[in-house]
Design an enzyme around this catalytic site. Sequence first.
Site, PDB file in Angstrom:
ATOM      1  N   GLY A   1      -4.584   0.335   9.938  1.00 35.88           N
ATOM      2  CA  GLY A   1      -3.500  -0.083  10.840  1.00 35.88           C
ATOM      3  C   GLY A   1      -3.277  -1.580  10.820  1.00 35.88           C
ATOM      4  O   GLY A   1      -2.406  -2.096  11.513  1.00 35.88           O
ATOM      5  N   ARG A   2      -4.131  -2.262  10.093  1.00 36.44           N
ATOM      6  CA  ARG A   2      -4.068  -3.723  10.009  1.00 36.44           C
ATOM      7  C   ARG A   2      -4.153  -4.355  11.391  1.00 36.44           C
ATOM      8  O   ARG A   2      -5.041  -3.990  12.140  1.00 36.44           O
ATOM      9  CB  ARG A   2      -2.797  -4.153   9.277  1.00 36.44           C
TER      10      ARG A   2
ATOM     11  N   GLY B   1       6.562  -2.483   3.048  1.00 39.61           N
ATOM     12  CA  GLY B   1       6.217  -2.927   4.398  1.00 39.61           C
ATOM     13  C   GLY B   1       6.618  -4.372   4.630  1.00 39.61           C
ATOM     14  O   GLY B   1       7.536  -4.886   3.970  1.00 39.61           O
TER      15      GLY B   1
ATOM     16  N   GLY C   1       0.836  -1.205   0.000  1.00 41.49           N
ATOM     17  CA  GLY C   1       0.000   0.000   0.000  1.00 41.49           C
ATOM     18  C   GLY C   1       0.868   1.251   0.000  1.00 41.49           C
ATOM     19  O   GLY C   1       1.920   1.272   0.635  1.00 41.49           O
TER      20      GLY C   1
ATOM     21  N   HIS D   1      -8.694   5.091   3.281  1.00 35.96           N
ATOM     22  CA  HIS D   1      -7.535   5.440   2.459  1.00 35.96           C
ATOM     23  C   HIS D   1      -7.133   6.916   2.549  1.00 35.96           C
ATOM     24  O   HIS D   1      -6.076   7.284   2.041  1.00 35.96           O
ATOM     25  CB  HIS D   1      -7.796   5.049   0.998  1.00 35.96           C
ATOM     26  N   LEU D   2      -7.972   7.740   3.200  1.00 31.56           N
ATOM     27  CA  LEU D   2      -7.549   9.138   3.390  1.00 31.56           C
ATOM     28  C   LEU D   2      -6.226   9.187   4.151  1.00 31.56           C
ATOM     29  O   LEU D   2      -5.427  10.103   3.964  1.00 31.56           O
ATOM     30  CB  LEU D   2      -8.613   9.911   4.173  1.00 31.56           C
TER      31      LEU D   2
ATOM     32  N   ASP E   1       1.089   1.789   8.888  1.00 31.12           N
ATOM     33  CA  ASP E   1       0.692   0.966  10.045  1.00 31.12           C
ATOM     34  C   ASP E   1       1.747   0.934  11.153  1.00 31.12           C
ATOM     35  O   ASP E   1       1.441   0.577  12.285  1.00 31.12           O
ATOM     36  CB  ASP E   1       0.427  -0.481   9.602  1.00 31.12           C
TER      37      ASP E   1
HETATM   38  O1  F6P Z   1      -0.873  -1.629   5.083  1.00 31.93           O
HETATM   39  C1  F6P Z   1      -1.429  -0.407   4.751  1.00 31.93           C
HETATM   40  C2  F6P Z   1      -2.930  -0.490   4.690  1.00 31.93           C
HETATM   41  O2  F6P Z   1      -3.415   0.796   4.409  1.00 31.93           O
HETATM   42  C3  F6P Z   1      -3.596  -1.090   5.924  1.00 31.93           C
HETATM   43  O3  F6P Z   1      -3.708  -0.181   6.980  1.00 31.93           O
HETATM   44  C4  F6P Z   1      -4.917  -1.533   5.341  1.00 31.93           C
HETATM   45  O4  F6P Z   1      -5.458  -2.629   6.066  1.00 31.93           O
HETATM   46  C5  F6P Z   1      -4.553  -1.974   3.947  1.00 31.93           C
HETATM   47  O5  F6P Z   1      -3.338  -1.339   3.614  1.00 31.93           O
HETATM   48  C6  F6P Z   1      -5.595  -1.616   2.913  1.00 31.93           C
HETATM   49  O6  F6P Z   1      -5.205  -2.122   1.682  1.00 31.93           O
HETATM   50  P1  F6P Z   1      -5.924  -1.793   0.280  1.00 31.93           P
HETATM   51  O7  F6P Z   1      -5.124  -0.699  -0.354  1.00 31.93           O
HETATM   52  O8  F6P Z   1      -5.830  -3.066  -0.475  1.00 31.93           O
HETATM   53  O9  F6P Z   1      -7.326  -1.365   0.564  1.00 31.93           O
END
Ligand code: F6P
Length: 371
Positions: A195-196, A127, A18, A295-296, A152
């Site tokens: 934050g996973r 990451g 990401g 995603h903001l 995260d």
């Molecule tokens: O690892 C970064 C992150 O933004 C996490 O916080 C989130 O769970 C994940 O990526 C979301 O991924 P995607 O871009 O596939 O929606």
Amino acid sequence: MHAQTSEIKRIAITTGGGDAPGLNAVIRAAVLAALNRGWEVYGIRDGFNGLLMPEQFIEGGLIRLTRDRVRGITHLGGTILGTTNRDNPLKFPVRQLDGSVVEVDRSDELIRAFLMRGLDALISVGGDGSMTIANVLSQKGLWVVGVPKTIDNDLDGTVITFGFDTAVSFTTECLDRLHTTAASHRRVIVVEVMGRYAGWIALESGISGSADAILIPEIPYDLNKVAQKILDRERQGRNFSIVVVAEGAKPQGGSVSVISREVGRAERLGGIGEKVAQQLQELTGKETRLVVLGHLLRGGSPTSFDRLIAQRFGAAAVRALENGQRGVMVALDPPTVRYVPLEEATRRMKSVPLDSDVILTARDLGICLGD
Ligand code: F6P
């Protein structure tokens, strides 16, 4: 055999997983540091797809990174190279004739493509997933140095990853804004943040933004405790509450809330905020609203803190290559940067330690952590 230090002529940079604010700052710093040493620098498009599927890119899978190409990008979010959190070369998703998808290890093919392009060494910015890939490529002989990125902050071996500070700062600003509307309407506002499986973003922004309750994956919650906190505030004349929920938070005895699971990629988390908001409304009788920041948190300009560590990491990665280091990740170890073996950095996820002073601070401030 692969190139020795003195033989470096061409390096490549890839950004994977990401996106996070600060990626472009790392790219620019690494490119300038490498060009200053007389090396050529190439960017691999969309993680490793530029090497695995070059025909998909009009400009080609590799972009020559010149001074002009990286001019004026330090403050820009995203990555000029593109990224993906889908096409892991170790578990590449390949669709079969019957429509099913199987995972294929394409790492040998990737290394062959890398060497055939005359590239000597790789800077891999990413990451935990990207560092795991980097570690395998390094064990197979590729010359790799990693740079830790993720909003995260869950990568072990480094005190902090770049992108995290920007995500926390933005969330804090959102919490400030939500306070005034929550207070005006006497509402409970639940804010779900990314934050996973780690609670760093929720915890640090929650404290900075004066949240009343913070729910993180490391502390499974009992919503009765949160409802109690909200009703206690009500009795003290505080008719609103702000509850920050990490996307990976889970109830005691329950499990994380998953949006989808797909072959070849990590499970997508989300939806916990809605459950928490609905249950809190029932338990407290107070009107409740949900805000999912999603995603903001990944967009916008990096903070000066993130710009600085991103550039320190990018330059340090080039110094590592110059010194012949391989199979290591740049790490922040204030006041300096150091290098940790990729093997060590990928051994475990960095969660919030329950005895950390940040947790103790939250408790001392009377913030409910759901336990
Ligand atoms: O690892 C970064 C992150 O933004 C996490 O916080 C989130 O769970 C994940 O990526 C979301 O991924 P995607 O871009 O596939 O929606």
